[in-house]
Design an enzyme around this catalytic site. Structure first.
Site, short mmCIF file in Angstrom:
data_model
loop_
_atom_site.label_atom_id
_atom_site.label_comp_id
_atom_site.label_asym_id
_atom_site.label_seq_id
_atom_site.Cartn_x
_atom_site.Cartn_y
_atom_site.Cartn_z
N ARG B 337 0.80 -1.22 0.00
CA ARG B 337 0.00 0.00 0.00
C ARG B 337 0.84 1.28 0.00
NH1 ARG B 337 -4.87 -1.46 4.36
NH2 ARG B 337 -5.85 -3.00 3.02
N HIS B 408 -6.68 6.38 5.57
CA HIS B 408 -7.54 5.23 5.79
C HIS B 408 -7.52 4.73 7.23
CE1 HIS B 408 -9.62 1.58 4.87
NE2 HIS B 408 -8.61 0.82 5.19
N GLU B 432 -8.58 0.48 17.42
CA GLU B 432 -7.78 1.46 16.68
C GLU B 432 -7.34 2.62 17.57
OE1 GLU B 432 -9.48 2.47 12.83
OE2 GLU B 432 -8.00 4.05 12.50
N ARG B 442 -0.15 -1.05 8.87
CA ARG B 442 -1.03 -2.17 9.20
C ARG B 442 -1.31 -3.00 7.95
NH1 ARG B 442 -6.27 -3.20 8.43
NH2 ARG B 442 -6.92 -1.09 7.91
C1 LIG Z 1 -13.61 1.87 4.53
C2 LIG Z 1 -12.84 1.03 5.51
C3 LIG Z 1 -12.63 -0.31 5.27
C4 LIG Z 1 -11.91 -1.09 6.17
N1 LIG Z 1 -11.74 -2.41 5.89
C5 LIG Z 1 -11.06 -3.18 6.77
C6 LIG Z 1 -10.91 -4.59 6.52
O1 LIG Z 1 -11.36 -5.12 5.51
N2 LIG Z 1 -10.24 -5.32 7.43
C7 LIG Z 1 -9.73 -4.78 8.57
O2 LIG Z 1 -9.16 -5.51 9.37
N3 LIG Z 1 -9.87 -3.46 8.83
C8 LIG Z 1 -10.52 -2.65 7.96
N4 LIG Z 1 -10.66 -1.31 8.24
C9 LIG Z 1 -10.20 -0.78 9.53
C10 LIG Z 1 -11.19 -1.12 10.65
O3 LIG Z 1 -12.50 -1.06 10.15
C11 LIG Z 1 -11.12 -0.21 11.86
O4 LIG Z 1 -9.80 -0.01 12.22
C12 LIG Z 1 -11.82 -0.83 13.05
O5 LIG Z 1 -13.12 -1.20 12.69
C13 LIG Z 1 -11.87 0.10 14.25
O6 LIG Z 1 -12.67 -0.48 15.26
P1 LIG Z 1 -12.77 0.16 16.70
O7 LIG Z 1 -13.68 -0.70 17.49
O8 LIG Z 1 -11.43 0.41 17.25
O9 LIG Z 1 -13.42 1.62 16.50
P2 LIG Z 1 -14.73 2.12 15.73
O10 LIG Z 1 -15.44 1.06 15.03
O11 LIG Z 1 -14.29 3.32 14.98
O12 LIG Z 1 -15.69 2.58 16.89
C14 LIG Z 1 -15.52 3.75 17.62
C15 LIG Z 1 -16.63 3.85 18.61
O13 LIG Z 1 -16.33 4.88 19.53
C16 LIG Z 1 -17.42 5.75 19.68
N5 LIG Z 1 -16.86 7.06 20.03
C17 LIG Z 1 -15.81 7.71 19.46
N6 LIG Z 1 -15.58 8.85 20.11
C18 LIG Z 1 -16.48 8.92 21.11
C19 LIG Z 1 -16.73 9.86 22.14
N7 LIG Z 1 -16.01 10.96 22.30
N8 LIG Z 1 -17.76 9.62 22.97
C20 LIG Z 1 -18.52 8.50 22.86
N9 LIG Z 1 -18.30 7.57 21.93
C21 LIG Z 1 -17.29 7.79 21.06
C22 LIG Z 1 -18.16 5.66 18.39
O14 LIG Z 1 -19.51 6.02 18.60
C23 LIG Z 1 -18.00 4.20 18.03
O15 LIG Z 1 -18.98 3.45 18.68
C24 LIG Z 1 -11.37 -0.51 7.33
C25 LIG Z 1 -11.57 0.83 7.58
C26 LIG Z 1 -12.27 1.61 6.66
C27 LIG Z 1 -12.38 3.09 6.93
#
Ligand SMILES: Cc1cc2nc3c(=O)[nH]c(=O)nc-3n(C[C@H](O)[C@H](O)[C@H](O)COP(=O)(O)OP(=O)(O)OC[C@H]3O[C@@H](n4cnc5c(N)ncnc54)[C@H](O)[C@@H]3O)c2cc1C
Ligand code: FES
Lengths: 249, 644
Positions: B337, B408, B432, B442
């Site tokens: 990438r 991304h 994340e 990553r």
């Molecule tokens: C388009 C796209 C495609 C992707 N495809 C892949 C893939 O195929 N495979 C892969 O492994 N990864 C992929 N990724 C990366 C992956 O999706 C993310 O890194 C991962 O889902 C993050 O999960 P998370 O639980 O850490 O956070 P998130 O899913 O971002 O959740 C964050 C949570 O925190 C809450 N939040 C944030 N700030 C606050 C606040 N101040 N107060 C209250 N709540 C808050 C939000 O409401 C949400 O519920 C992709 C990312 C993108 C953008």
């Protein structure tokens, strides 16, 4: 292109609300519908007027947050989510009316934003398999025929946006509820709680104030993910067989 | 402060097992006396909240969307890695560990990454048990695909909606605990600050996004599962609401921020089409298997194309430059990438970009269609082609797609030890939001794996260890520390509302995004970064004197929500620049132009930079302090990547 927008404005849950008209100019057809509203909001903000509030997050058609009722159709003229609708679906000079989802179980919070927590409560009533983290069998222990897995996936694609409810004369949530019931009824993992799930989810759906199915298929026609009404038939089978042999009556 | 990563002793493969045995346990009857706050309901948050509630803790779960099911994780497309070796193609826990360390360009901890690879296999079992409809083969067993940076097939997927299905699985487990009364949900609620009592995290202050009410919540531990901060660039593939606020407020309360400048820029996204653009859409990496990347060989041809004087299909073969195939004959269009992204930037900087804005290259399927037939290409990529056409209005079966790199993912995040605890006792970061496992880059399909590993299988153990060593007394939200935090939050919001300047919040967000993209994006230089730092300082001043936030606090107010987030992005932007400037090497997604091989590839400096940069906030207006956690490699040998 230049457009006239008739937008539902409502200060809060108790306000009566009403349409307000806005003129907007120089809209490019490459814009998404929500980007067009962004432009409007930048203009309103610059003038010191309260921007139009609407729900959105992923803008990729998958989170189910965007929810606009455009010219009499949930998500507008195409079978996509509002965020995937682009301005090339409209013509210069068009008048576009924009409303929130209308349903008793989806009260309006402000402008175009509604409360859909009733959907969460339907899932809480049984839209899961009761397994704790850890101590589960190896993922390949139970083979699942591809055709069944694919059908379950088709049902599981529901994004919970509520377009089905908004499209229905009776504001019925049958398509939403049946999609989850079908997914789990199709898979071996969902068998154990199959009956109780159908009973409880349907009961919750009724308790939330969603109406009865009209059998017109309007929900399927408007669903941005193409969830099929055969799921409703499957849910009805699940429900009736559960009620007939219910342990909970 | 000495950063103690708390990596357990012993051989790599036994660390986690030993650690699980050594941690203290809370006895089952006592678990209900402890309260845990989980901020975020994405893969990391939903899985953690559900698992902790199953164990018996009282959980409060928060998210800013209207439902936990809408967290940004929902948008992940491609898949999730796991070392199941179902394909019998030589995969193993060790190979997944090795690929991840190498893919991260040797800037991650061995101990953490090995554990990630170990628990990856449990994740798939768990998800299948929940009813996640993964893709299957005709024999009924699970299907796999391969992804960048790996030579084995270990990626599990559910059509192009893997994130959705995994999140809905975790959401269902969460919903079950809501029904059981063990989790209380707070949707449309934004965390505004962490509250500390006696040096430990004891709660949070939130804003109810519908009524504007500022409220306190007290607990024995707080988990931040709040996702990444790619939106600091304004345009990214992240959801519109993704933000750094929770992590940033924790940082200002004492949690160190690690490797903030490590950002992943994905090469295949739909290019910006104009100033109105609000977000960018990812086109799956898999397209590079059959699409050929090119731009016109000369600036003149590119100019004619941009002006509409010639059509793309009229450009002759000899006037096309398939630059990846030319520069990297053995990997061709399938270079990693970061390399693909950087090269797209180079050719566009030369003036050979192909769309109106000059920032796009072609991804052309003409030859693949000629070779395999349209039906074959349709079967493979049909849904992606349709999505592309929906957004751009162009038909990729007839004209080449246009793509350009976009922000991304953020590898940086809150610094955490092996237990996922930040430098604030009792405050954890998962998913994340932390920095832990991906080093400087990553690999595809590894973020979903990490989020679920943290939430289902790591945090439930390590948090028990902390709680077992802390009394279960509850603190009232009348405590002066809560009151103080509430007042600070209210004052800040009132300040934002009272500025009444003449520029909108988005105006500043876009400006910040442009600075970050130009100077702290795909290629960075000391000179550019120094300039960016001054520009961001200026921007911050201007924002706080001239932004116009409409309405009041006591209502649903999306401009206030945005303003509050953008204010934090501006401060984060400055730290990212500091971080990029202090790292005098190139590694993974961090490319400093001064440090490259004669062939133009990233040049690491393992002697001087094999460490994690962990930044400590020292106060308003002060420069942050850099702390270094040395990275020790006992199992893998550090090598230079080459794709020629
Ligand atoms: C388009 C796209 C495609 C992707 N495809 C892949 C893939 O195929 N495979 C892969 O492994 N990864 C992929 N990724 C990366 C992956 O999706 C993310 O890194 C991962 O889902 C993050 O999960 P998370 O639980 O850490 O956070 P998130 O899913 O971002 O959740 C964050 C949570 O925190 C809450 N939040 C944030 N700030 C606050 C606040 N101040 N107060 C209250 N709540 C808050 C939000 O409401 C949400 O519920 C992709 C990312 C993108 C953008
Ligand atoms: S904003 Fe997520 S589906 Fe439209």
């Amino acid at each position: 292109m230049n457009l006239t927008l008739k937008i539902w404005r409502q200060k809060n849950n108790t306000d009566k609300g009403g349409f307000k008209e806005y003129k907007i100019t120089d809209i490019s057809e490459d814009m998404s519908f929500l980007e067009m509203l962004d432009v409007l909001n930048e203009q309103l903000s610059t003038k010191g007027e309260d921007p139009v509030h609407f729900d959105h997050d992923c803008r990729e058609g998958i989170c189910g947050m965007c929810s606009l009722y455009i010219n009499g159709n949930p998500h507008g003229p195409q079978q996509t989510t509002t965020c995937q609708l682009h301005m090339r679906s409209f013509k210069d000079g068009d008048t576009i009316s924009i409303e929130p989802w209308r349903a008793k179980a989806f009260p309006v919070l402000k402008d175009l934003v509604v409360d859909r927590s009733s959907f969460d409560r339907i899932i809480q009533a049984g839209g899961y398999v009761s397994v704790n983290t850890g101590g589960v069998p190896d993922a390949n222990e139970i083979p699942i025929p591809k055709s069944i897995a694919d059908l379950a996936m088709d049902a599981a694609q529901c994004i919970g946006c509520g377009a089905c409810v908004a499209a229905c004369k009776n504001a019925s949530a049958m398509l939403f509820t049946s999609a989850k019931i079908s997914q789990l009824a199709l898979l071996p993992q969902g068998q154990v709680e199959r009956k109780i799930r159908a009973e409880n989810m349907v009961a919750q759906m009724d308790a939330e104030g969603f109406g009865a199915c009209t059998n017109t298929g309007a929900c399927e026609a408007e669903c941005p993910k193409g969830i099929s009404i055969t799921n409703i038939a499957r849910m009805n089978r699940e429900y009736f067989s559960a009620v007939l042999s219910s342990d909970t009556v | 402060m000495i950063l103690d990563s708390k990596i357990p002793e012993g051989p790599l493969a036994e660390k986690w097992t030993n650690h699980k045995f050594n941690v203290k346990l809370v006895n089952p009857a006592n678990k209900r006396k402890y309260d845990v706050i989980v901020v975020g309901t994405g893969l990391a948050g939903a899985s953690a909240a559900a698992s902790l509630a199953e164990l018996g803790y009282n959980v409060k779960a928060f998210c800013f969307q209207d439902s936990p099911r809408r967290a940004h994780s929902i948008a992940a497309q491609g898949g999730i890695n796991a070392a199941k070796n179902y394909q019998n193609d030589g995969d193993s826990v060790y190979r997944l560990f090795y690929d991840t360390i190498k893919g991260g360009d040797y800037r991650a901890r061995e101990g953490n990454v090995y554990r990630l690879a170990q628990v990856s296999v449990n994740i798939i079992d768990q998800c299948v048990a929940q009813g996640v409809p993964f893709a299957r083969e005709y024999g009924g067993l699970l299907a796999n695909r391969s992804f960048g940076g790996a030579q084995v097939s270990r990626t599990f997927y559910a059509k192009g909606q893997t994130g959705q299905q995994l999140l809905l699985g975790a959401y269902s487990a969460l919903s079950r605990q809501v029904a059981n009364g063990k989790v209380k949900l707070y949707p449309r609620t934004e965390m505004m600050d962490v509250v500390m009592v006696d040096g430990k995290a004891r709660g949070i202050v939130t804003r109810n996004l519908i009524t504007g009410a500022i409220e306190s919540h007290s607990a024995h531990a707080v988990l931040l599962c709040t996702g990444g901060y790619g939106n600091v660039f304004f345009l990214s593939t992240n959801a519109m609401g993704s933000n750094v606020t929770a992590a940033w407020r924790a940082h200002k309360k004492g949690a160190y921020f690690a490797n903030p400048s490590f950002t992943q820029i994905h090469p295949t996204c739909i290019p910006v089409s104009g100033d109105h653009q609000s977000k960018l859409t990812l086109m799956s990496e898999s397209l590079r298997n059959d699409g050929r990347v090119w731009v016109p060989a000369t600036v003149e041809t590119a100019e004619k194309l941009r002006k509409g004087l010639i059509k793309v299909n009229d450009i002759k073969e000899e006037d096309r430059d398939y630059y990846l195939e030319r520069k990297y004959p053995s990997f061709g269009n399938l270079v990693p990438r970061d390399v693909a992204s950087r090269n797209a930037k180079y050719v566009c900087d030369e003036g050979r970009g192909v769309n109106e804005t000059g920032e796009a290259v072609f991804l052309d399927f003409r030859d693949a269609i000629k070779r395999d037939g349209e039906a074959t290409i349709k079967a493979k990529y049909g849904n992606l082609f349709d999505m592309y056409q929906q957004i751009t209005g162009d038909n990729p079966y007839q004209v080449p797609m246009m793509i350009y790199p976009a922000v991304h993912y953020t590898m940086g995040g809150l610094w955490v030890d092996y237990n996922l605890m930040t430098t604030i006792p009792g405050l954890y970061a998962l998913g994340e939001a932390n920095f832990s496992d991906h080093g400087a880059n990553r690999l595809g399909a590894s973020a979903l794996m990490q989020g679920l590993a943290d939430g289902y299988f790591v945090a439930p153990y390590t948090i028990g260890d902390y709680l077992a060593q802390n009394p279960n007394d509850r603190i009232s939200t009348d405590h002066p520390e809560f009151q103080k935090a509430e007042k600070e939050v209210s004052d800040r919001l009132q300040k934002l509302l009272s500025i009444k300047g003449d520029k909108t919040v988005d105006y500043y967000h876009k400006k910040l995004g442009k600075i970050m993209w130009d100077y702290c994006g795909m290629a960075r230089t000391a000179e550019g970064l120094t300039k960016a730092k001054a520009m961001i300082k200026e921007l911050k001043k201007e924002f706080w004197t001239n932004v116009n936030v409409l309405g009041a606090n006591e209502e649903l107010n999306q401009s206030l929500e945005k303003a509050n987030r953008v204010a934090d992005f501006i401060e984060l932007g400055e730290l990212m620049v500091d971080d990029a400037l202090s790292r005098n090497e190139s590694c993974g997604g961090h490319f400093r132009e001064e440090y490259q091989t004669p062939e133009g590839e990233a040049l690491r400096d393992d002697e001087n930079f094999a460490f994690v940069s962990a930044w400590k906030y020292l106060g308003e207006g002060l420069e942050e302090e850099l702390n270094k956690e040395p990275l020790v490699f006992e199992n893998v040998k550090l090598t230079q990547r080459s794709y020629k």
